[in-house]
Design an enzyme around this catalytic site. Structure first.
Site, short mmCIF file in Angstrom:
data_model
loop_
_atom_site.label_atom_id
_atom_site.label_comp_id
_atom_site.label_asym_id
_atom_site.label_seq_id
_atom_site.Cartn_x
_atom_site.Cartn_y
_atom_site.Cartn_z
N CYS A 13 46.48 44.33 39.43
CA CYS A 13 46.24 43.72 38.12
C CYS A 13 45.38 44.56 37.18
O CYS A 13 45.86 44.96 36.12
CB CYS A 13 45.61 42.34 38.31
N ASP A 52 63.90 32.76 44.41
CA ASP A 52 63.79 34.23 44.42
C ASP A 52 65.17 34.82 44.62
O ASP A 52 65.97 34.28 45.39
CB ASP A 52 62.84 34.69 45.53
N LYS A 105 44.55 36.16 28.81
CA LYS A 105 44.74 36.72 30.16
C LYS A 105 44.38 38.22 30.19
O LYS A 105 43.60 38.68 31.02
CB LYS A 105 46.19 36.51 30.59
N LYS A 147 63.99 37.08 51.74
CA LYS A 147 62.67 36.46 51.55
C LYS A 147 62.78 34.93 51.64
O LYS A 147 61.97 34.26 52.28
CB LYS A 147 62.18 36.85 50.15
N ARG A 168 42.70 35.18 42.30
CA ARG A 168 42.46 36.49 42.92
C ARG A 168 43.13 36.55 44.27
O ARG A 168 43.14 35.54 45.00
CB ARG A 168 40.95 36.70 43.15
N ASN A 185 41.04 40.09 32.09
CA ASN A 185 41.13 41.16 33.09
C ASN A 185 40.47 42.45 32.59
O ASN A 185 39.76 43.13 33.34
CB ASN A 185 42.59 41.43 33.47
N ARG A 206 47.92 48.44 46.72
CA ARG A 206 48.23 48.95 45.39
C ARG A 206 46.98 49.43 44.64
O ARG A 206 46.00 48.72 44.54
CB ARG A 206 48.96 47.87 44.57
N GLY A 264 30.83 49.85 43.38
CA GLY A 264 31.63 50.25 44.54
C GLY A 264 32.55 51.40 44.18
O GLY A 264 32.32 52.11 43.19
C1 UGA Z 1 42.14 39.98 39.38
C2 UGA Z 1 41.31 38.92 38.65
O1 UGA Z 1 40.02 38.80 39.23
C3 UGA Z 1 42.00 37.56 38.66
O2 UGA Z 1 41.26 36.62 37.88
C4 UGA Z 1 43.40 37.71 38.09
O3 UGA Z 1 44.12 36.48 38.13
C5 UGA Z 1 44.18 38.77 38.87
O4 UGA Z 1 43.47 40.01 38.82
C6 UGA Z 1 45.55 38.89 38.24
O5 UGA Z 1 45.62 39.29 37.07
O6 UGA Z 1 46.54 38.49 38.85
P1 UGA Z 1 42.51 40.67 41.96
O7 UGA Z 1 43.21 41.86 41.42
O8 UGA Z 1 43.15 39.87 43.03
O9 UGA Z 1 42.21 39.62 40.76
O10 UGA Z 1 41.11 41.16 42.54
P2 UGA Z 1 39.58 41.15 42.10
O11 UGA Z 1 38.81 40.32 43.04
O12 UGA Z 1 39.41 40.86 40.67
O13 UGA Z 1 39.19 42.68 42.36
C7 UGA Z 1 39.80 43.74 41.65
C8 UGA Z 1 39.11 45.05 41.97
O14 UGA Z 1 37.78 45.07 41.46
C9 UGA Z 1 38.98 45.33 43.47
O15 UGA Z 1 39.22 46.68 43.73
C10 UGA Z 1 37.53 44.96 43.76
O16 UGA Z 1 37.02 45.61 44.88
C11 UGA Z 1 36.85 45.42 42.48
N1 UGA Z 1 35.56 44.75 42.23
C12 UGA Z 1 35.50 43.41 41.97
C13 UGA Z 1 34.39 45.52 42.23
O17 UGA Z 1 34.41 46.74 42.48
N2 UGA Z 1 33.21 44.91 41.96
C14 UGA Z 1 33.11 43.58 41.67
O18 UGA Z 1 32.00 43.10 41.42
C15 UGA Z 1 34.29 42.82 41.70
#
Ligand code: UGA
Length: 432
Positions: free
Chosen positions: A263, A30, A207, A35, A154, A211, A331, A256
């Protein structure tokens, strides 16, 4: 194998540590010296359950090292992962690829023997072609191979997602490179991960498509939840009823607040931008972005309705403010829209998050960070469960809040199993 991860953000650090734990020699690079110094001392820059232990273990075993010297790290490695950020460009929807191209130039200055260069950052389709072009300005194409290997982990579940992925996607048409990478991932494949070899552009698009599709599923159920509220149907029954159809699947159908994080919002914007570059109208994803943008307003209208349009001087408690549980990440969290709005309307906000104080609210009037759940809840007119932390699932709110006749707005539908009496007129969920 000898690997180096350039960029120690979420993807770089988690993947680097997990690869080291699988027995590889991994150098994490990095440009941020501070860091790197902290990582050497075992201080982890991100909140991720289980990560600290794994970093310390592998650092001690000398399978994992940290440096800010990119040239040295590239020279010592056979496989180089680019894991830098691709945020949204200012005043645009496009992904900012400047860090990717800068790293590609750096790599090109340090290639003396054959290297596999892997893009793990989320990048628009054809970025790999650009990276290859940059490196081939200095280096003969026989000495390197540029691959796309997107990451699907995630936040909050990152280690488990790395070790037990549904699939490993490798974008390369080079057979030798594919063989090496299949062997790198063989410990995960032997545990059940599917291995897919496709074109480099194909992997890049998988990818974004994944998403965008997950974001679509969430927005779909969120809009259905709105209809459920009007028709006296429970959206959770809809999620179960739909999800049992294997063609649909039950995951990511939890209604929700608006989806957030680093992401989905960024990647849905970027794929729409890529679509317009290639003169393709991705109208469904555009609708998802709009639906998600409107969602916070919609939920705020309901808050106003619950409080009978009297927000001024009402004490509102937020339980959880991060974009989801098990992360300290703020974020694009919907709380960033909701709390300032309610504060401007004259409400007194108290928030509690298991990951503590949030600088995002420091400039807003009457927004206070409580140190305990009890302190946050007490005296509230309305308790909003914004994030689905386990800490909030079994609370006895009558005991925590001395005020009588307070309302609960459970934006994650986590309060169940007798915690809330049936037909409680003061409890509001999502889509019911
Ligand atoms: C997301 C993807 O799930 C990962 O597969 C991916 O690798 C990642 O982005 C990335 O591109 O780096 P992440 O952003 O960590 O992961 O979080 P998620 O668990 O996907 O949740 C994203 C948002 O959707 C959150 O605000 C969560 O609360 C919401 N969510 C998720 C819902 O409102 N309902 C659901 O059923 C699932």
């Amino acid at each position: 194998m000898k690997l180096c991860m350039i960029g120690t953000g979420y993807v770089g650090l988690v993947s680097g540590v997990c690869f080291a734990d699988l027995g590889n020699d991994v150098i994490c690079v990095d440009k941020d010296n501070d860091k790197i110094t902290k990582l050497k001392e075992g201080i982890i820059p991100i909140y991720e359950p289980g990560l600290e232990e794994l970093v310390k273990k592998n650092y001690k075993l000398k399978r994992l090292s940290f440096t800010s010297n990119i040239s040295d790290a590239v020279k010592k490695s056979n496989i180089i992962f680019i894991c830098v950020g691709t945020p949204t460009k200012k005043n645009s929807n496009a992904a900012d690829l400047s860090q990717i191209f800068k790293v590609a130039k750096e790599i090109s200055k340090n290639i003396k023997s054959f290297k596999i260069i892997i893009n793990k950052s989320t990048v628009p389709v054809t970025t790999g072609d650009e990276v290859e072009k940059i490196i081939s300005k200095k280096i003969n194409k026989k000495l390197f191979s540029v691959v796309s290997n997107p990451e699907f982990l995630r936040e909050g579940e990152a280690i488990r997602d790395f070790i037990y992925p549904d699939r490993v996607v490798i974008g390369t048409s080079n057979k030798k490179t594919n063989k090496v990478l299949k062997s790198l991932y063989s410990p995960l494949i032997s545990k059940g991960a599917k291995y897919i070899n496709t074109s480099r552009r194909g992997a890049e698009l998988i990818k974004y498509a994944s998403n965008a599709f997950l974001a679509t599923k969430i927005s779909f159920i969120n809009e259905l939840a709105n209809l459920c509220e009007k028709t006296d149907v429970n959206v959770e029954d809809i999620s179960i009823g739909m999800g049992l159809d294997k063609r649909i699947g039950g995951r990511f159908l939890r209604a929700g607040p608006a989806y957030g994080g680093s992401c989905f919002p960024k990647d849905t914007r970027a794929i729409v931008d890529t679509g317009s570059k290639f003169k393709t109208d991705l109208s469904i994803i555009k609708a998802v972005i709009k639906s998600n943008k409107d969602r916070s307003k919609l939920l705020l209208n309901r808050v106003s309705k619950i409080l009978k349009n009297k927000i001024r001087n009402k004490k509102i408690c937020f339980l959880g403010v991060t974009f989801k549980a098990n992360t300290d990440d703020m974020r694009e969290s919907s709380s960033i829209k909701m709390i300032p709005y309610l504060s401007k309307k004259g409400a007194k906000i108290t928030y509690f998050d298991p990951t503590g104080y949030k600088k995002e609210f420091k400039n807003f009037k009457n927004v206070y960070n409580a140190k305990t759940i009890k302190e946050a809840c007490n005296d509230s007119d309305l308790i909003i469960i914004h994030t689905e932390w386990n800490d909030f699932k079994s609370l006895n709110f009558e005991k925590l809040n001395k005020k009588k006749n307070f309302f609960i707005y459970d934006m994650r539908n986590i309060l169940q199993n007798g915690k809330i009496k049936k037909n409680n007129k003061r409890y509001f969920g999502i889509g019911k």
